[in-house]
Write a protein that holds these residues in place. Structure first.
Motif, PDB file in Angstrom:
ATOM      1  N   THR A   1       0.831  -1.400   0.098  1.00 23.42           N
ATOM      2  CA  THR A   1      -0.070  -0.006   0.146  1.00 23.42           C
ATOM      3  C   THR A   1       0.697   1.236  -0.001  1.00 23.42           C
ATOM      4  OG1 THR A   1      -0.113   0.056   2.339  1.00 23.42           O
ATOM      5  CG2 THR A   1      -1.829  -1.216   1.159  1.00 23.42           C
ATOM      6  N   GLN A   2       2.117   1.223   0.637  1.00 28.59           N
ATOM      7  CA  GLN A   2       2.760   2.371   0.341  1.00 28.59           C
ATOM      8  C   GLN A   2       4.070   2.267  -0.723  1.00 28.59           C
ATOM      9  OE1 GLN A   2       5.119   1.883   4.091  1.00 28.59           O
ATOM     10  NE2 GLN A   2       3.323   2.800   5.528  1.00 28.59           N
ATOM     11  N   ALA A   3       3.928   1.303  -1.635  1.00 28.96           N
ATOM     12  CA  ALA A   3       4.667   1.362  -2.631  1.00 28.96           C
ATOM     13  C   ALA A   3       4.333   2.320  -3.752  1.00 28.96           C
ATOM     14  CB  ALA A   3       4.426  -0.151  -3.399  1.00 28.96           C
ATOM     15  N   LEU A   4       5.552   2.598  -4.590  1.00 31.23           N
ATOM     16  CA  LEU A   4       5.688   3.553  -5.422  1.00 31.23           C
ATOM     17  C   LEU A   4       4.566   3.335  -6.689  1.00 31.23           C
ATOM     18  CD1 LEU A   4       7.189   6.180  -6.857  1.00 31.23           C
ATOM     19  CD2 LEU A   4       8.477   4.539  -8.257  1.00 31.23           C
ATOM     20  N   GLU A   5       4.029   4.499  -7.030  1.00 29.98           N
ATOM     21  CA  GLU A   5       2.771   4.312  -7.998  1.00 29.98           C
ATOM     22  C   GLU A   5       3.210   5.140  -9.104  1.00 29.98           C
ATOM     23  OE1 GLU A   5      -1.823   4.724  -8.728  1.00 29.98           O
ATOM     24  OE2 GLU A   5      -1.071   5.161  -6.807  1.00 29.98           O
ATOM     25  N   MET A   6       3.411   4.946 -10.548  1.00 32.62           N
ATOM     26  CA  MET A   6       3.403   5.807 -11.546  1.00 32.62           C
ATOM     27  C   MET A   6       2.018   5.894 -12.248  1.00 32.62           C
ATOM     28  SD  MET A   6       6.449   6.150 -11.151  1.00 32.62           S
ATOM     29  CE  MET A   6       7.073   7.108 -12.711  1.00 32.62           C
ATOM     30  N   ASN A   7       1.683   7.340 -12.620  1.00 32.85           N
ATOM     31  CA  ASN A   7       0.060   7.378 -13.027  1.00 32.85           C
ATOM     32  C   ASN A   7       0.219   8.178 -14.263  1.00 32.85           C
ATOM     33  OD1 ASN A   7      -2.524   7.668 -13.093  1.00 32.85           O
ATOM     34  ND2 ASN A   7      -2.830   8.891 -11.352  1.00 32.85           N
ATOM     35  N   VAL A   8      -0.588   7.867 -15.482  1.00 31.05           N
ATOM     36  CA  VAL A   8      -0.661   8.727 -16.453  1.00 31.05           C
ATOM     37  C   VAL A   8      -2.083   9.186 -16.710  1.00 31.05           C
ATOM     38  CG1 VAL A   8       0.934   7.434 -17.948  1.00 31.05           C
ATOM     39  CG2 VAL A   8      -1.364   6.691 -17.796  1.00 31.05           C
ATOM     40  N   GLY A   9      -3.044   9.251 -15.514  1.00 34.03           N
ATOM     41  CA  GLY A   9      -4.021  10.021 -15.669  1.00 34.03           C
ATOM     42  C   GLY A   9      -5.194   9.026 -15.930  1.00 34.03           C
ATOM     43  N   LYS A  10      -6.535   9.443 -15.656  1.00 35.23           N
ATOM     44  CA  LYS A  10      -7.679   8.820 -15.791  1.00 35.23           C
ATOM     45  C   LYS A  10      -7.962   7.947 -17.434  1.00 35.23           C
ATOM     46  CE  LYS A  10     -10.075  10.707 -12.162  1.00 35.23           C
ATOM     47  NZ  LYS A  10     -11.483  11.474 -11.878  1.00 35.23           N
ATOM     48  N   ILE A  11      -7.309   8.912 -18.250  1.00 36.93           N
ATOM     49  CA  ILE A  11      -7.360   8.344 -19.712  1.00 36.93           C
ATOM     50  C   ILE A  11      -6.087   8.193 -20.415  1.00 36.93           C
ATOM     51  CG2 ILE A  11      -8.235   9.071 -22.074  1.00 36.93           C
ATOM     52  CD1 ILE A  11     -10.384  11.028 -20.747  1.00 36.93           C
ATOM     53  N   PRO A  12      -5.531   6.918 -20.548  1.00 32.14           N
ATOM     54  CA  PRO A  12      -4.270   6.636 -20.905  1.00 32.14           C
ATOM     55  C   PRO A  12      -4.024   6.612 -22.446  1.00 32.14           C
ATOM     56  CG  PRO A  12      -5.421   4.601 -20.306  1.00 32.14           C
ATOM     57  CD  PRO A  12      -6.575   5.873 -20.186  1.00 32.14           C
ATOM     58  N   PHE A  13      -4.697   7.430 -23.096  1.00 33.11           N
ATOM     59  CA  PHE A  13      -4.253   7.569 -24.562  1.00 33.11           C
ATOM     60  C   PHE A  13      -4.995   8.914 -24.811  1.00 33.11           C
ATOM     61  CE2 PHE A  13      -8.850   6.182 -24.149  1.00 33.11           C
ATOM     62  CZ  PHE A  13      -9.521   7.051 -25.082  1.00 33.11           C
ATOM     63  N   LEU A  14      -4.356   9.341 -26.007  1.00 38.76           N
ATOM     64  CA  LEU A  14      -4.380  10.657 -26.712  1.00 38.76           C
ATOM     65  C   LEU A  14      -4.556  10.507 -28.189  1.00 38.76           C
ATOM     66  CD1 LEU A  14      -4.635  13.745 -26.449  1.00 38.76           C
ATOM     67  CD2 LEU A  14      -2.246  13.821 -26.621  1.00 38.76           C
ATOM     68  N   GLU A  15      -5.620  11.138 -28.804  1.00 43.71           N
ATOM     69  CA  GLU A  15      -5.512  10.956 -30.208  1.00 43.71           C
ATOM     70  C   GLU A  15      -5.281  12.365 -30.703  1.00 43.71           C
ATOM     71  OE1 GLU A  15      -9.084  10.954 -33.195  1.00 43.71           O
ATOM     72  OE2 GLU A  15      -8.730   9.011 -32.474  1.00 43.71           O
ATOM     73  N   ALA A  16      -4.328  12.708 -31.664  1.00 44.07           N
ATOM     74  CA  ALA A  16      -3.544  13.897 -31.912  1.00 44.07           C
ATOM     75  C   ALA A  16      -3.200  14.393 -33.357  1.00 44.07           C
ATOM     76  CB  ALA A  16      -2.357  14.594 -31.103  1.00 44.07           C
ATOM     77  N   VAL A  17      -3.484  15.292 -33.996  1.00 47.06           N
ATOM     78  CA  VAL A  17      -3.499  15.721 -35.455  1.00 47.06           C
ATOM     79  C   VAL A  17      -1.973  15.500 -35.728  1.00 47.06           C
ATOM     80  CG1 VAL A  17      -3.767  17.043 -37.415  1.00 47.06           C
ATOM     81  CG2 VAL A  17      -5.725  16.785 -35.516  1.00 47.06           C
ATOM     82  N   ASN A  18      -1.482  14.983 -37.105  1.00 44.58           N
ATOM     83  CA  ASN A  18       0.003  14.924 -37.478  1.00 44.58           C
ATOM     84  C   ASN A  18       0.616  16.439 -37.709  1.00 44.58           C
ATOM     85  OD1 ASN A  18       2.351  14.128 -38.579  1.00 44.58           O
ATOM     86  ND2 ASN A  18       1.569  14.354 -40.836  1.00 44.58           N
TER      87      ASN A  18
END
Length: 239
Positions: free
Chosen positions: A36-53
């Motif tokens: 429960t005390q371990a390190l946590e890496m987090n990219v947010g609630k939405i782990p993807f992104l669609e972007a224009v070239n």
């Protein structure tokens, strides 16, 4: 045997369990507390992104640890058809120090901050400038805290590069919504017409009842008057 003595028959006194059982239980509890005390890496609630070239995007990543950090190592890696390529890496000495980040790919900028503010707390995000279709894929945000015996932690963020942002066609949704709305309106109109018709019929029925009662009263009155006139005629005398 006196009356106050109690004799136990067929009952054995409980024996203490083996010592290793208690040790295992304590270790399990400590291990659960450790996780429960371990390190946590987090990219947010939405782990993807669609972007224009050709656009510029940010790949978010933050870390958290209940036991604190000490020379925390982190890096970003790009999965190129199964081959992992390092994007950047660095070491965070303490929670109040900013890392000296090494960049291994072009058009990459480290924008994370380690200051304890609302916007930049434990932030190791990166920025990709002028993205191309080759930049699309999975990016891994990796972290390792020596306080956890160098246990590895990571999370994945997916970047999708497109020619143009897709416009969602809502024509079918509008048609369905219009049909449903029209049906509801028609049903409400029908119910109102039905209630109005029933109201008018009830009023007509009440009026007819009043007319019948009035007609019946008039007939009875006329019959009574004619009868009284007939009774009032004198009886002819016999000569």
């Amino acid at each position: 045997m006196s009356a106050m003595e109690v004799q136990w028959v067929g009952v054995r006194s409980p024996k203490p369990g083996p010592p290793h059982a208690s040790v295992c239980l304590i270790l399990s509890m400590l291990l659960g507390l450790w996780y429960t005390q371990a390190l946590e890496m987090n990219v947010g609630k939405i782990p993807f992104l669609e972007a224009v070239n050709g656009s510029t995007v940010m790949l978010p990543c933050t870390y958290a640890s209940c036991i604190g950090i000490d020379n925390l190592y982190f890096n970003w890696q790009f999965n190129d058809n199964g081959t992992m390529h390092k994007v950047c890496d660095s070491m965070i000495v303490s929670e109040d120090s900013d890392p000296d980040v090494k960049i291994y790919r072009e058009r990459v900028e480290f924008v994370g901050k380690n200051h304890k503010t609302i916007d930049h707390k434990n932030n190791v995000s990166i920025l990709l400038w002028n993205i191309t279709f080759e930049d699309g894929g999975q990016y891994t945000c990796f972290g390792r805290n020596p306080r956890e015996k160098d246990k590895n932690h990571s999370t994945i963020f997916t970047l999708i590069v497109v020619d143009e942002v897709r416009v969602v066609d809502n024509t079918l949704t509008i048609i369905i919504a219009s049909a449903v709305g029209g049906g509801i309106a028609a049903l409400m109109g029908f119910m109102l017409l039905k209630n109005f018709t029933l109201f008018v019929l009830s009023k007509l029925e009440e009026k007819n009842k009043e007319c019948l009662v009035t007609s019946s009263g008039i007939d009875n009155t006329e019959n009574g008057l004619s009868g009284s006139k007939a009774d009032s005629k004198p009886t002819p005398k016999k000569k």
